[in-house]
Design a protein around this motif. Structure first.
Motif, PDB file in Angstrom:
ATOM      1  N   LEU A   2       0.884 -23.015  22.021  1.00  0.00           N
ATOM      2  CA  LEU A   2       0.536 -24.217  21.261  1.00  0.00           C
ATOM      3  C   LEU A   2      -0.554 -24.063  19.746  1.00  0.00           C
ATOM      4  N   ALA A   3      -1.210 -23.123  20.277  1.00  0.00           N
ATOM      5  CA  ALA A   3      -2.355 -22.652  19.149  1.00  0.00           C
ATOM      6  C   ALA A   3      -1.941 -21.921  18.025  1.00  0.00           C
ATOM      7  N   ALA A   4      -0.743 -20.944  18.602  1.00  0.00           N
ATOM      8  CA  ALA A   4       0.238 -20.349  17.690  1.00  0.00           C
ATOM      9  C   ALA A   4       0.972 -21.312  16.598  1.00  0.00           C
ATOM     10  N   ILE A   5       1.640 -22.309  17.411  1.00  0.00           N
ATOM     11  CA  ILE A   5       2.452 -23.096  16.611  1.00  0.00           C
ATOM     12  C   ILE A   5       1.658 -24.064  15.571  1.00  0.00           C
ATOM     13  N   LEU A   6       0.441 -24.506  16.024  1.00  0.00           N
ATOM     14  CA  LEU A   6      -0.697 -25.320  15.172  1.00  0.00           C
ATOM     15  C   LEU A   6      -1.031 -24.357  14.017  1.00  0.00           C
ATOM     16  N   THR A   7      -1.035 -22.909  13.930  1.00  0.00           N
ATOM     17  CA  THR A   7      -1.791 -22.206  13.144  1.00  0.00           C
ATOM     18  C   THR A   7      -0.647 -22.101  12.096  1.00  0.00           C
ATOM     19  N   ILE A   8       0.533 -21.905  12.559  1.00  0.00           N
ATOM     20  CA  ILE A   8       1.719 -21.967  11.519  1.00  0.00           C
ATOM     21  C   ILE A   8       2.001 -23.305  10.813  1.00  0.00           C
ATOM     22  N   VAL A   9       1.892 -24.399  11.557  1.00  0.00           N
ATOM     23  CA  VAL A   9       2.118 -25.456  10.875  1.00  0.00           C
ATOM     24  C   VAL A   9       0.873 -25.661   9.785  1.00  0.00           C
ATOM     25  N   THR A  10      -0.083 -25.464  10.313  1.00  0.00           N
ATOM     26  CA  THR A  10      -1.526 -25.571   9.384  1.00  0.00           C
ATOM     27  C   THR A  10      -1.197 -24.850   8.204  1.00  0.00           C
ATOM     28  N   THR A  11      -0.787 -23.649   8.240  1.00  0.00           N
ATOM     29  CA  THR A  11      -0.620 -22.577   7.019  1.00  0.00           C
ATOM     30  C   THR A  11       0.456 -23.109   6.119  1.00  0.00           C
ATOM     31  N   ALA A  12       1.589 -23.744   6.932  1.00  0.00           N
ATOM     32  CA  ALA A  12       2.683 -24.441   5.842  1.00  0.00           C
ATOM     33  C   ALA A  12       2.129 -25.508   5.219  1.00  0.00           C
ATOM     34  N   GLY A  13       1.575 -26.340   5.910  1.00  0.00           N
ATOM     35  CA  GLY A  13       0.796 -27.617   5.150  1.00  0.00           C
ATOM     36  C   GLY A  13      -0.096 -27.035   4.228  1.00  0.00           C
ATOM     37  N   ILE A  14      -0.924 -26.184   4.092  1.00  0.00           N
ATOM     38  CA  ILE A  14      -1.996 -25.739   3.096  1.00  0.00           C
ATOM     39  C   ILE A  14      -1.052 -25.330   1.846  1.00  0.00           C
ATOM     40  N   LEU A  15      -0.055 -24.381   2.119  1.00  0.00           N
ATOM     41  CA  LEU A  15       0.772 -24.010   1.341  1.00  0.00           C
ATOM     42  C   LEU A  15       1.464 -24.894   0.425  1.00  0.00           C
ATOM     43  N   VAL A  16       2.025 -25.958   1.216  1.00  0.00           N
ATOM     44  CA  VAL A  16       2.785 -27.359   0.634  1.00  0.00           C
ATOM     45  C   VAL A  16       1.535 -27.848  -0.471  1.00  0.00           C
ATOM     46  N   ALA A  17       0.574 -28.123   0.185  1.00  0.00           N
ATOM     47  CA  ALA A  17      -0.635 -29.014  -0.325  1.00  0.00           C
ATOM     48  C   ALA A  17      -1.043 -28.116  -1.783  1.00  0.00           C
ATOM     49  N   LEU A  18      -0.879 -26.781  -1.614  1.00  0.00           N
ATOM     50  CA  LEU A  18      -1.360 -26.013  -2.988  1.00  0.00           C
ATOM     51  C   LEU A  18      -0.237 -26.017  -4.079  1.00  0.00           C
ATOM     52  N   LEU A  19       0.967 -25.713  -3.481  1.00  0.00           N
ATOM     53  CA  LEU A  19       2.388 -25.749  -4.297  1.00  0.00           C
ATOM     54  C   LEU A  19       2.467 -26.941  -5.018  1.00  0.00           C
ATOM     55  N   ILE A  20       2.248 -28.159  -4.289  1.00  0.00           N
ATOM     56  CA  ILE A  20       3.127 -29.517  -5.147  1.00  0.00           C
ATOM     57  C   ILE A  20       2.142 -29.757  -6.425  1.00  0.00           C
ATOM     58  N   PRO A  21       0.788 -29.676  -6.420  1.00  0.00           N
ATOM     59  CA  PRO A  21      -0.056 -29.807  -7.554  1.00  0.00           C
ATOM     60  C   PRO A  21       0.154 -28.548  -8.666  1.00  0.00           C
ATOM     61  N   SER A  22       0.407 -27.493  -8.299  1.00  0.00           N
ATOM     62  CA  SER A  22       0.595 -26.223  -9.054  1.00  0.00           C
ATOM     63  C   SER A  22       1.793 -26.309  -9.716  1.00  0.00           C
ATOM     64  N   LEU A  23       2.826 -26.976  -9.069  1.00  0.00           N
ATOM     65  CA  LEU A  23       4.118 -27.086  -9.669  1.00  0.00           C
ATOM     66  C   LEU A  23       4.249 -28.266 -10.812  1.00  0.00           C
ATOM     67  N   SER A  24       3.431 -29.243 -10.515  1.00  0.00           N
ATOM     68  CA  SER A  24       3.446 -30.513 -11.316  1.00  0.00           C
ATOM     69  C   SER A  24       2.579 -29.886 -12.516  1.00  0.00           C
ATOM     70  N   LEU A  25       1.549 -28.932 -12.402  1.00  0.00           N
ATOM     71  CA  LEU A  25       0.799 -28.348 -13.474  1.00  0.00           C
ATOM     72  C   LEU A  25       1.724 -27.642 -14.624  1.00  0.00           C
ATOM     73  N   PHE A  26       2.490 -26.863 -14.018  1.00  0.00           N
ATOM     74  CA  PHE A  26       3.658 -26.125 -14.932  1.00  0.00           C
ATOM     75  C   PHE A  26       4.848 -26.774 -15.447  1.00  0.00           C
ATOM     76  N   ARG A  27       4.911 -27.999 -15.187  1.00  0.00           N
ATOM     77  CA  ARG A  27       6.069 -28.905 -15.747  1.00  0.00           C
ATOM     78  C   ARG A  27       5.822 -29.380 -17.072  1.00  0.00           C
TER      79      ARG A  27
END
Length: 65
Positions: A40-65
């Motif tokens: 469960l800790a490993a799954i939570l780590t993967i989900v957290t990392t994916a969430g951080i990536l999405v949170a960083l990618l969305i604003p950066s994609l809108s910046l380059f449009r």
């Protein structure tokens, strides 16, 4: 064929059957709980990392449009 250790006098061990532990052939009492918590800790780590990536990618994609 003798090994180097046997030629040098050996380690003082006698070949033969090894003593069995009391848990031989079955799992230790808390092993399933610990494995579940670690998975469960490993799954939570993967989900957290994916969430951080999405949170960083969305604003950066809108910046380059």
């Amino acid at each position: 064929m003798t090994s180097v250790i046997q030629k040098a006098g050996g380690l003082g061990t006698v070949p033969g059957p090894q003593p069995r532990s009391q848990f031989h052939g079955r799992r230790r009492p808390g092993e399933l709980i610990i494995k579940t918590v670690l998975r469960l800790a490993a799954i939570l780590t993967i989900v957290t990392t994916a969430g951080i990536l999405v949170a960083l990618l969305i604003p950066s994609l809108s910046l380059f449009r």
